[in-house]
Design a protein around this motif. Sequence first.
Motif, short mmCIF file in Angstrom:
data_model
loop_
_atom_site.label_atom_id
_atom_site.label_comp_id
_atom_site.label_asym_id
_atom_site.label_seq_id
_atom_site.Cartn_x
_atom_site.Cartn_y
_atom_site.Cartn_z
N MET A 132 9.88 -0.50 -5.18
CA MET A 132 9.82 -0.40 -6.61
C MET A 132 10.27 0.84 -7.11
O MET A 132 10.54 0.95 -8.21
N THR B 219 0.76 -1.29 -0.03
CA THR B 219 0.08 0.09 0.04
C THR B 219 0.88 1.30 -0.09
O THR B 219 0.33 2.29 -0.44
N SER C 77 -1.75 6.51 -9.43
CA SER C 77 -0.65 5.32 -9.25
C SER C 77 0.03 5.00 -10.38
O SER C 77 1.11 4.74 -10.64
N SER D 297 3.44 1.54 -1.51
CA SER D 297 4.16 1.32 -2.99
C SER D 297 5.79 1.32 -2.70
O SER D 297 6.42 2.04 -3.43
N ALA E 8 2.57 7.17 -11.53
CA ALA E 8 4.12 6.99 -10.57
C ALA E 8 4.72 5.57 -11.13
O ALA E 8 5.93 5.53 -10.93
N1 TRP Z 1 0.04 1.24 -3.41
C1 TRP Z 1 -0.71 1.07 -4.42
C2 TRP Z 1 -2.05 0.61 -4.26
O1 TRP Z 1 -2.02 0.76 -3.06
C3 TRP Z 1 0.01 0.04 -5.39
C4 TRP Z 1 1.35 0.15 -5.55
C5 TRP Z 1 2.40 -0.62 -5.52
C6 TRP Z 1 1.81 1.21 -6.45
N2 TRP Z 1 3.49 -0.42 -6.04
C7 TRP Z 1 3.26 0.73 -6.70
C8 TRP Z 1 1.46 2.29 -7.06
C9 TRP Z 1 4.14 1.72 -7.21
C10 TRP Z 1 2.35 3.21 -7.71
C11 TRP Z 1 3.68 2.85 -7.81
O2 TRP Z 1 -2.76 0.27 -4.82
#
Ligand code: TRP
Length: 463
Positions: free
Chosen positions: A238, A233, A326, A235, A329
């Motif tokens: 990555m 959640t 998202s 993120s 990102a």
């Molecule tokens: N955090 C996002 C969600 O809750 C999902 C997600 C995971 C994400 N890694 C990410 C979004 C990298 C943007 C970039 O759905």
Amino acid sequence: MRRLKSIHGEWSSRGAFFLAATGAVVGLGNIWKYPYIAGQNGGGAFLLLYLLCLLLVGMPLRMAELLLGRRGRGSPPTAFHELAVDEGRWRAWAAVGVFAVVASLLILSFYSVIAGWGLDYMWMSAVGSYRGQSESAIQGVFSALNDEPWRLLMWHTLFMGMTTAVVSRGVQRGLERVARVFVPVLFILLAVLGLYAAVEGNIVKAVHYLFTPDFAALNGKVVLIALGHAFFTLSLGMGTMMAYGAYLPEDVSILRVSVWIVLADTLAALLSGIAIYPLVFAGNLPAMQGPGLIFTVLPTAYGHAKYGDAFGALFYMALVLAAWTSAIALLEPGVAWLVERGMARAKAAMVLGSVVWFLGLMTILSFNIWSGVLILGHSWFGLLDMLTGNLMLPVIGLLIVVFVGWMVAERSLRQELQFRRGVFRIWLSVLRYVTPVAMLLVLLNALGLIRGAYDGSKPISAG
Ligand code: TRP
């Protein structure tokens, strides 16, 4: 140490960064994953455990990623490379950054198809297609949608177009502008939807389901679920936060802004639970898990509620907005990397947007024409989901923690964070000793090496 500068520009203020980063973390995970895992795993007791995971593991790692990005002032591969040079470490660390960019693009390729479902549902709700339908009829609508590659393709193309257009306009004119408008809109929508559900639905039962602490439900498996969700959640793992950190002005406190982002992320998850469950319980519908909750149960509930078509359409609009910020990102780190290698931003966005669009075709086809084709026992979609969420993210996250915790000199860390001495020691100890163990547990669990915790039937861990 030399001070680097971002060639992509910076966020124009702390507020702008806060909104953009909140847009990046609030996604499909908040809107439908948190509500059902919390309800099933002890309600308020799960919430406490989850907050503990955010505090102990999520926060230190998110600060580590922001710090890495701000110090390296570039996309994940560049930032790793610059820091490895400065710290006299192996330059091959840049490979971790490359790996992170690849993981983001792979995730985006199916995230976009799911967002496309949201667009379809927004449209169908608005025109009243779900009015008065039974749950099994809507189940049929959902599978019919997935049987139509052209319809999925149309939404996927639209969504990727929206995403690519924003990223091609750059940090201030693209990312920041969208976040300034649509992140507040998203929160307002969630609040309105929560209020509507509280009035129209069974709020008592929903609050009981989401918040009554059932400490007996907590066990090792639930701890792993909470941990895994805390990473997802926020993120983390990555390089997204590295890319966003690269545009962070020097004078912004990484600690303070991280606390706010974590609070906003949690608020979004709770509001979403309040928007969903009162309606589900009022309709005597099952509080099921997975895509079924949002794509079959919820439309049924809206289809029977007063003004349900309009509010249903607003709910799917919130879902699409959360996915959009998202997706931006997810695309940005790769585009920034190509720009650093000399490509014009608009072209870089077009190139990567097209690559992702093309990869998305495979996901679309795996729902229908290729549904019989299995790779290692998974559909393409299932394989991608497993490979990225369960393997790449924990591995990359672990490498980021090891790099920041053990490879970067304490002096550099302290200079970047500007913490008071005591706070700094606590942060570093947690990052060195607690976070890696937690990441390792998540990884072993995802690989199925810890028995029982991974629900292999769950089709979308990424959502
Ligand atoms: N955090 C996002 C969600 O809750 C999902 C997600 C995971 C994400 N890694 C990410 C979004 C990298 C943007 C970039 O759905």
